[in-house]
Design a protein around this motif. Structure first.
Motif, PDB file in Angstrom:
ATOM      1  N   GLY A   1       3.877  -3.263   4.048  1.00 60.76           N
ATOM      2  CA  GLY A   1       4.292  -3.584   2.683  1.00 60.76           C
ATOM      3  C   GLY A   1       5.737  -3.214   2.442  1.00 60.76           C
ATOM      4  O   GLY A   1       6.481  -3.957   1.783  1.00 60.76           O
ATOM      5  N   SER A   2       6.152  -2.059   2.977  1.00 62.75           N
ATOM      6  CA  SER A   2       7.554  -1.642   2.846  1.00 62.75           C
ATOM      7  C   SER A   2       8.476  -2.587   3.607  1.00 62.75           C
ATOM      8  O   SER A   2       9.569  -2.925   3.133  1.00 62.75           O
ATOM      9  CB  SER A   2       7.732  -0.207   3.362  1.00 62.75           C
ATOM     10  OG  SER A   2       7.094   0.715   2.504  1.00 62.75           O
ATOM     11  N   ILE A   3       8.050  -3.009   4.798  1.00 58.08           N
ATOM     12  CA  ILE A   3       8.865  -3.930   5.596  1.00 58.08           C
ATOM     13  C   ILE A   3       9.092  -5.231   4.838  1.00 58.08           C
ATOM     14  O   ILE A   3      10.209  -5.757   4.776  1.00 58.08           O
ATOM     15  CB  ILE A   3       8.195  -4.213   6.954  1.00 58.08           C
ATOM     16  CG1 ILE A   3       8.221  -2.951   7.829  1.00 58.08           C
ATOM     17  CG2 ILE A   3       8.893  -5.364   7.676  1.00 58.08           C
ATOM     18  CD1 ILE A   3       7.491  -3.109   9.151  1.00 58.08           C
ATOM     19  N   ILE A   4       8.020  -5.755   4.239  1.00 56.67           N
ATOM     20  CA  ILE A   4       8.121  -7.010   3.485  1.00 56.67           C
ATOM     21  C   ILE A   4       9.082  -6.851   2.310  1.00 56.67           C
ATOM     22  O   ILE A   4       9.940  -7.720   2.066  1.00 56.67           O
ATOM     23  CB  ILE A   4       6.721  -7.449   3.009  1.00 56.67           C
ATOM     24  CG1 ILE A   4       5.905  -7.935   4.218  1.00 56.67           C
ATOM     25  CG2 ILE A   4       6.815  -8.546   1.951  1.00 56.67           C
ATOM     26  CD1 ILE A   4       4.436  -8.102   3.935  1.00 56.67           C
ATOM     27  N   LEU A   5       8.982  -5.739   1.587  1.00 52.82           N
ATOM     28  CA  LEU A   5       9.900  -5.485   0.471  1.00 52.82           C
ATOM     29  C   LEU A   5      11.343  -5.396   0.956  1.00 52.82           C
ATOM     30  O   LEU A   5      12.258  -5.962   0.345  1.00 52.82           O
ATOM     31  CB  LEU A   5       9.522  -4.189  -0.242  1.00 52.82           C
ATOM     32  CG  LEU A   5       8.444  -4.250  -1.319  1.00 52.82           C
ATOM     33  CD1 LEU A   5       8.217  -2.871  -1.908  1.00 52.82           C
ATOM     34  CD2 LEU A   5       8.830  -5.221  -2.424  1.00 52.82           C
ATOM     35  N   ILE A   6      11.545  -4.678   2.051  1.00 59.99           N
ATOM     36  CA  ILE A   6      12.902  -4.471   2.560  1.00 59.99           C
ATOM     37  C   ILE A   6      13.522  -5.784   3.017  1.00 59.99           C
ATOM     38  O   ILE A   6      14.663  -6.123   2.662  1.00 59.99           O
ATOM     39  CB  ILE A   6      12.898  -3.436   3.704  1.00 59.99           C
ATOM     40  CG1 ILE A   6      12.585  -2.043   3.156  1.00 59.99           C
ATOM     41  CG2 ILE A   6      14.233  -3.424   4.441  1.00 59.99           C
ATOM     42  CD1 ILE A   6      12.283  -1.006   4.214  1.00 59.99           C
TER      43      ILE A   6
ATOM     44  N   LEU B   1       0.829  -1.209   0.000  1.00 57.88           N
ATOM     45  CA  LEU B   1       0.000   0.000   0.000  1.00 57.88           C
ATOM     46  C   LEU B   1       0.860   1.255   0.000  1.00 57.88           C
ATOM     47  O   LEU B   1       0.463   2.282  -0.551  1.00 57.88           O
ATOM     48  CB  LEU B   1      -0.931  -0.009   1.216  1.00 57.88           C
ATOM     49  CG  LEU B   1      -1.928   1.150   1.350  1.00 57.88           C
ATOM     50  CD1 LEU B   1      -2.839   1.230   0.131  1.00 57.88           C
ATOM     51  CD2 LEU B   1      -2.748   1.016   2.620  1.00 57.88           C
ATOM     52  N   ASP B   2       2.030   1.185   0.589  1.00 58.40           N
ATOM     53  CA  ASP B   2       2.962   2.315   0.560  1.00 58.40           C
ATOM     54  C   ASP B   2       3.369   2.654  -0.868  1.00 58.40           C
ATOM     55  O   ASP B   2       3.780   3.779  -1.155  1.00 58.40           O
ATOM     56  CB  ASP B   2       4.223   1.981   1.375  1.00 58.40           C
ATOM     57  CG  ASP B   2       4.323   2.820   2.640  1.00 58.40           C
ATOM     58  OD1 ASP B   2       3.469   3.694   2.842  1.00 58.40           O
ATOM     59  OD2 ASP B   2       5.275   2.605   3.418  1.00 58.40           O
ATOM     60  N   TRP B   3       3.279   1.669  -1.759  1.00 56.71           N
ATOM     61  CA  TRP B   3       3.609   1.904  -3.177  1.00 56.71           C
ATOM     62  C   TRP B   3       2.411   2.447  -3.946  1.00 56.71           C
ATOM     63  O   TRP B   3       2.527   3.441  -4.666  1.00 56.71           O
ATOM     64  CB  TRP B   3       4.078   0.601  -3.840  1.00 56.71           C
ATOM     65  CG  TRP B   3       4.184   0.684  -5.330  1.00 56.71           C
ATOM     66  CD1 TRP B   3       5.054   1.452  -6.050  1.00 56.71           C
ATOM     67  CD2 TRP B   3       3.370   0.001  -6.294  1.00 56.71           C
ATOM     68  NE1 TRP B   3       4.830   1.284  -7.408  1.00 56.71           N
ATOM     69  CE2 TRP B   3       3.809   0.394  -7.584  1.00 56.71           C
ATOM     70  CE3 TRP B   3       2.325  -0.917  -6.200  1.00 56.71           C
ATOM     71  CZ2 TRP B   3       3.235  -0.098  -8.757  1.00 56.71           C
ATOM     72  CZ3 TRP B   3       1.744  -1.401  -7.366  1.00 56.71           C
ATOM     73  CH2 TRP B   3       2.201  -0.989  -8.624  1.00 56.71           C
TER      74      TRP B   3
END
Length: 450
Positions: free
Chosen positions: A378-383, A167-169
């Motif tokens: 969502g950002s945490i998962i990507l990182i 969602l951050d994207w």
């Protein structure tokens, strides 16, 4: 990321935050496991899965733009609010120190907004839904890029998965944002260059031009392409390949020619007498080197600009402020500290995309807090998975084409050390990080096969 998480989320709403974090990782791993288990030898099945994921994303993304306010804020409001005036013959700016005179390069996206309104009327939903379409196409191109680099359908599927749930994207699709359309054409530029064909190299120059007209971060993209061409294309198989190098540079020549023509066209149309130039080069550095704001935009810094005064007067004031910021960093040995803070702000914190939607206007404070947190997950998962994927690359076979994605990202990261940063500025590069995250998730699920 861990630092940011513990400062902002770890010790507040602990029951909800920690349980949701664990559940989010379990759900992603579970969904990833299913995608990896599905056979990848049937072409129809493969495309059905990818298109199915994209359709699900479009339903969710469209729902998002329907439930958040239609209010356009910040720079996005600057584009949208000026449309009626332009159609009535008003100028984009009144002085040589207004927004569109200082940052004339934004005129490219303004032309796009005007074109959409001309076709669909003055309805923000048209801009919003087109953003959803561009996001869907970004997911598709992300899939194609991952396939081109790793030739692994399952990694490509997982790359789409980790990007589509962020969602951050995608939250910024409710705004008149140039980041999604710009990102799409930059990714298309990379994909075309990977085809190793003259027609594709020439078309890459066209795609690059459109990307730069919409979202003017072209210099870092070009820097990455040039370094990639010199290092990885000119010396293929230990031999100097001047033909491949010439084909890539022919695409860049097309870009320079078309972009210059577009600048002349903007001037000739009367929309902006400054074309596509940047007449306030100091401002991004004044903001980017401000230690107190960690190089981000701040209202205090914005007060430095007085639009009513001539550009010559304000340019001197900005240059003085720039020297003041540099002297402060030198005298207090704060350069490294500033760079660390800026890296965190750009890559590890929230993109703040949900904040730009103004959805706090029609939702409770508790709901806003939880949505902001879910967005950051969502950002945490990507990182996390891109970190695992980066380490996995040491034992993974991949095409040199990966460097065509990595080098522009590095150039962008380096440039942002000196100029203004915002978390949302990483949106264009999240598809690249998602591909690395796809590798990381695949590594987590199938250790023996990578």
């Amino acid at each position: 990321m861990a630092k940011y998480y513990f400062q902002n989320f770890a010790l507040v709403n602990r029951a909800f935050n920690w349980s949701t974090l664990i559940l989010a990782f379990l759900l992603v791993i579970g969904a990833g496991f299913i995608l990896v288990k599905i056979d990848d030898t049937n072409r129809k099945v493969n495309w059905s899965i990818v298109l199915g994921m994209i359709i699900i994303f479009m339903i969710v993304a469209t729902t998002w733009i329907l439930i958040v306010p239609k209010t356009q804020v910040s720079d996005f409001g600057n584009f949208w609010s000026r449309v009626p005036g332009v159609f009535n013959g008003d100028k984009l700016y009144q002085t040589d120190n207004d927004y569109f005179s200082r940052f004339a390069y934004q005129s490219g996206y303004m032309v796009y907004v005007l074109a959409v309104v001309k076709i669909f009327g003055y309805h923000i939903f048209a801009i919003q839904f087109l953003n959803v379409v561009y996001q869907a196409l970004i997911l598709l191109v992300t899939y194609l890029l991952a396939m081109k680099i790793f030739r692994n359908i399952k990694i490509a599927r997982l790359s789409v998965l980790v990007l589509m749930i962020d969602l951050d994207w995608f939250a910024l699709n409710s705004q008149a944002s140039n980041q999604y359309l710009g990102s799409l054409f930059y990714l298309l530029t990379f994909y075309l260059l990977m085809q190793n064909k003259l027609w594709a190299d020439l078309l890459s120059g066209v795609a690059l031009t459109i990307g730069c007209l919409i979202r003017p971060i072209g210099p870092v993209i070009i820097a990455g392409i040039v370094v990639f061409a010199v290092i990885y294309l000119s010396l293929e198989n230990g031999k100097f390949n001047y033909q491949r190098l010439l084909k890539v540079f022919s695409g860049l020549l097309i870009y320079f020619a078309l972009f210059s023509l577009a600048g002349f066209g903007i001037k000739a149309s009367g929309l902006n007498a400054y074309g596509l130039s940047n007449y306030d080069t100091e401002w991004k550095f004044v903001t980017g080197l401000n230690y107190q704001s960690s190089g981000t935009y701040s209202p205090d810094m914005d007060r430095l600009i007085d639009p009513s005064k001539p550009r010559k007067v304000m340019a001197k004031k900005e240059k003085a402020a720039l020297h003041q910021e540099i002297n402060y960093l030198n005298q207090n040995n704060k350069w490294l500290s500033l760079f660390i803070n800026k890296l965190e702000g750009l890559w590890s914190s929230r993109t703040m995309a949900t904040n730009f939607t103004s959805y706090s206007q029609n939702h409770s404070a508790r709901t806003v807090q939880r949505i902001d947190y879910l967005a950051y997950l969502g950002s945490i998962i990507l990182i996390v998975f891109s970190w695992i994927g980066s380490l996995a690359l040491f034992k993974t076979k991949f095409s040199n084409n990966l460097y065509l994605l990595i080098l522009p990202l590095f150039a962008f990261a380096a440039a942002q050390l000196l100029i203004e940063v915002q978390g949302r500025y990483r949106i264009e590069f999240l598809p690249i990080i998602a591909i690395l995250a796809g590798v990381g998730l695949y590594k987590t699920l199938r250790k023996k096969e990578i």
